[in-house]
Design a protein around this motif. Structure first.
Motif, PDB file in Angstrom:
ATOM      1  N   GLN A   1       0.833  -1.214   0.000  1.00 11.90           N
ATOM      2  CA  GLN A   1       0.000   0.000   0.000  1.00 11.90           C
ATOM      3  C   GLN A   1       0.863   1.256   0.000  1.00 11.90           C
ATOM      4  O   GLN A   1       0.575   2.229  -0.710  1.00 11.90           O
ATOM      5  N   ALA A   2       1.920   1.253   0.815  1.00 16.05           N
ATOM      6  CA  ALA A   2       2.820   2.416   0.868  1.00 16.05           C
ATOM      7  C   ALA A   2       3.474   2.652  -0.481  1.00 16.05           C
ATOM      8  O   ALA A   2       3.633   3.802  -0.925  1.00 16.05           O
ATOM      9  N   ASN A   3       3.856   1.565  -1.156  1.00 18.12           N
ATOM     10  CA  ASN A   3       4.477   1.683  -2.470  1.00 18.12           C
ATOM     11  C   ASN A   3       3.512   2.286  -3.473  1.00 18.12           C
ATOM     12  O   ASN A   3       3.899   3.132  -4.295  1.00 18.12           O
TER      13      ASN A   3
ATOM     14  N   GLY B   1       7.293   8.773   2.093  1.00 16.33           N
ATOM     15  CA  GLY B   1       7.492   7.784   3.143  1.00 16.33           C
ATOM     16  C   GLY B   1       7.483   8.403   4.530  1.00 16.33           C
ATOM     17  O   GLY B   1       6.851   7.879   5.452  1.00 16.33           O
ATOM     18  N   VAL B   2       8.169   9.505   4.680  1.00 12.27           N
ATOM     19  CA  VAL B   2       8.212  10.198   5.972  1.00 12.27           C
ATOM     20  C   VAL B   2       6.813  10.652   6.374  1.00 12.27           C
ATOM     21  O   VAL B   2       6.394  10.500   7.531  1.00 12.27           O
TER      22      VAL B   2
ATOM     23  N   GLY C   1       8.749   0.476   2.089  1.00 14.59           N
ATOM     24  CA  GLY C   1       7.796   0.184   1.021  1.00 14.59           C
ATOM     25  C   GLY C   1       7.688   1.317   0.027  1.00 14.59           C
ATOM     26  O   GLY C   1       7.387   1.103  -1.151  1.00 14.59           O
ATOM     27  N   CYS C   2       7.957   2.525   0.484  1.00 15.19           N
ATOM     28  CA  CYS C   2       7.861   3.706  -0.390  1.00 15.19           C
ATOM     29  C   CYS C   2       9.063   3.847  -1.319  1.00 15.19           C
ATOM     30  O   CYS C   2       8.959   4.498  -2.366  1.00 15.19           O
TER      31      CYS C   2
ATOM     32  N   LEU D   1       2.355   6.807  -6.901  1.00 14.49           N
ATOM     33  CA  LEU D   1       1.311   7.675  -7.435  1.00 14.49           C
ATOM     34  C   LEU D   1       1.601   9.135  -7.128  1.00 14.49           C
ATOM     35  O   LEU D   1       1.456  10.008  -7.987  1.00 14.49           O
ATOM     36  N   ALA D   2       2.030   9.424  -5.899  1.00 18.01           N
ATOM     37  CA  ALA D   2       2.353  10.792  -5.518  1.00 18.01           C
ATOM     38  C   ALA D   2       3.542  11.320  -6.312  1.00 18.01           C
ATOM     39  O   ALA D   2       3.580  12.495  -6.703  1.00 18.01           O
ATOM     40  N   ASN D   3       4.503  10.445  -6.580  1.00 15.03           N
ATOM     41  CA  ASN D   3       5.679  10.847  -7.354  1.00 15.03           C
ATOM     42  C   ASN D   3       5.331  11.112  -8.806  1.00 15.03           C
ATOM     43  O   ASN D   3       5.763  12.114  -9.398  1.00 15.03           O
TER      44      ASN D   3
END
Length: 454
Positions: free
Chosen positions: A164-166, A184-185, A398-399, A171-173
């Protein structure tokens, strides 16, 4: 790493072969008739889910427990997972996914019932339950209960955490250009604030987040279906016919088989609603409810909303879009979803982005509780804080790393979770039937469960 990835890919294919399909769908159908089709009481379950059971034992309201379970189940599986099933299994996979949800309501009902029936009060005064307690207290099979808890803890780091984090980070990137480490932070900080407060904090956030995000996504799907109105009926016919005759889909789906459609449809259905996996009853056990059947009915509505409604809408949107826009490439599930939603002028892409971001984050919250409860069963309170720290650290990694191997491991853990849970459901089906006969069909839903029955 390639060798390890190939191993888990092969193991996943074997675990999700015909034996699992027969076991999973067979359990759904068996419990449906063993419990006299509890799906008939869907409206009663919906009514109970929005009412407080004042004075009943438990840590969170019935709606809070349902919202937390939905937070874990309404995730990327509802969007990308359904699209992947269509891409790999053809349009017929949508029907198999939907049928898994319809019959899976009875399994989710039985899971919720057994969770409350065999739950225990911990030293901290909180309620704990789930398949591990049903296996131990109901069947005396602690060894299998421990195995389930281990698989659940491992799965929480995979499908409920790093995957999920990935999805959020990538997507945000891609959409906003935010560095994955920064995402991630942010995710780690936000998650820590919520999960350190325990199940009550998670439930409070989920009761606000889940209805809002689900409503936004459903509205988006309806808008697309209105735009694709001339193609909705042909899409429905294609979904039904290609489930049993994949060649009817034509084009790039010619290579699909009934086995592929069933396998990917059922696998994505379980991934989406988790009926039979044994995760949702972990939080159902914390609900404030007078008797096991009341929470069982509420729990069953989760599968209805998740798969019968949301996954079905997603599948119909995707298949109607394929028919409406023949130029769409459907070999990539994620790309297919993105193109379908981009057909909504101006707001389509942002709506999809918002849906994936919120769905993924809510899944993280729900699975953090599942994993912690599993660890608590094995090591009691001593490992809880360590688990939370490890979960947050795993979120960050994961990110920033590639997760192809994690997906395959996660699929394996989901299947391995399901097996002991299905054993408990089948062997304790008589208990579930007896409780159902007493409280549901005996019109005693308002009756309090006695201390002797717990």
């Amino acid at each position: 790493m390639d060798t390890i990835n190939d191993f888990f890919s092969l193991l996943s294919s074997w675990l999700w072969g015909w034996p699992m399909i027969v076991l999973l769908l067979g359990t759904h159908v068996f419990l449906t008739f063993r419990l006299r089709i509890p799906q008939r009481k869907l409206l009663t379950g919906i009514r109970l889910s929005v009412r407080k059971d004042d004075g009943a034992k438990g840590d969170v309201s019935q709606f809070g427990a349902l919202a937390t379970a939905l937070a874990a189940t309404i995730g990327t599986g509802n969007i990308v997972g359904v699209a992947t099933a269509v891409a790999l299994g053809g349009p017929g996979a949508v029907l198999w996914c939907w049928l898994t949800g319809v019959f899976g309501m009875s399994t989710k009902y039985a899971e919720g019932l057994l969770a409350v029936k065999y739950r225990v009060k911990g030293e901290n005064g909180r309620m704990y339950g789930g398949p591990m307690y049903a296996l131990e207290r109901g069947l005396g099979m602690r060894w299998l209960a421990v195995l389930f808890a281990v698989f659940t803890a491992l799965a929480s780091f995979g499908i409920g955490c790093t995957v999920q984090a990935n999805s959020i980070a990538l997507l945000a990137n891609e959409t906003f250009g935010i560095p994955t480490w920064a995402v991630g932070v942010f995710i780690c900080t936000l998650t820590a604030v919520v999960i350190l407060g325990g199940v009550k904090s998670i439930a409070r956030v989920c009761t606000i987040l889940v209805p809002f995000m689900a409503l936004c996504y459903v509205v988006g799907c309806i808008v697309i279906l209105v735009m694709n109105a001339p193609f909705v009926w042909p899409a429905l016919k294609l979904i039904v016919t290609s489930a049993f005759n994949p060649s009817a889909a034509g084009g790039g789906f010619v290579g699909s088989t009934v086995m592929m459609a069933a396998r990917f449809g059922i696998a994505r259905g379980l991934f989406s609603n988790e009926s039979g996996m044994g995760s949702a009853p972990i939080v159902a056990a914390a609900a404030q409810t007078r008797n096991p059947v009341r929470q069982a009915l509420v729990s069953s509505t989760g599968t209805f909303w998740d798969t019968v409604v949301i996954c079905a809408l997603t599948g119909l949107v995707l298949v109607s879009s394929i028919i409406a826009y023949p130029d769409i490439s459907y070999s990539d599930g994620a790309a297919l979803t993105k193109v379908a939603f981009s057909k909504i002028p101006y707001v389509g892409a942002p709506l999809l982005t918002f849906g994936i971001l919120t769905f993924a984050f809510s899944t993280i919250l729900g699975w953090s509780y599942y994993g912690e409860s599993a660890v608590n069963y094995i090591e009691k309170q001593r490992a809880n804080r360590f688990y939370r720290i490890m979960f947050i650290v795993a979120l960050f990694f994961g990110c920033i790393v590639s997760l192809d191997i994690i997906w395959n491991i996660a699929d394996c853990m989901n299947a391995l979770m399901a097996i002991p849970n299905l054993v408990a459901l089948l062997l304790l089906s008589g208990v579930a039937a007896r409780e159902t006969r007493k409280y549901l069909w005996g019109n005693r839903l308002d009756e309090e469960m006695s201390e002797r029955e717990e």
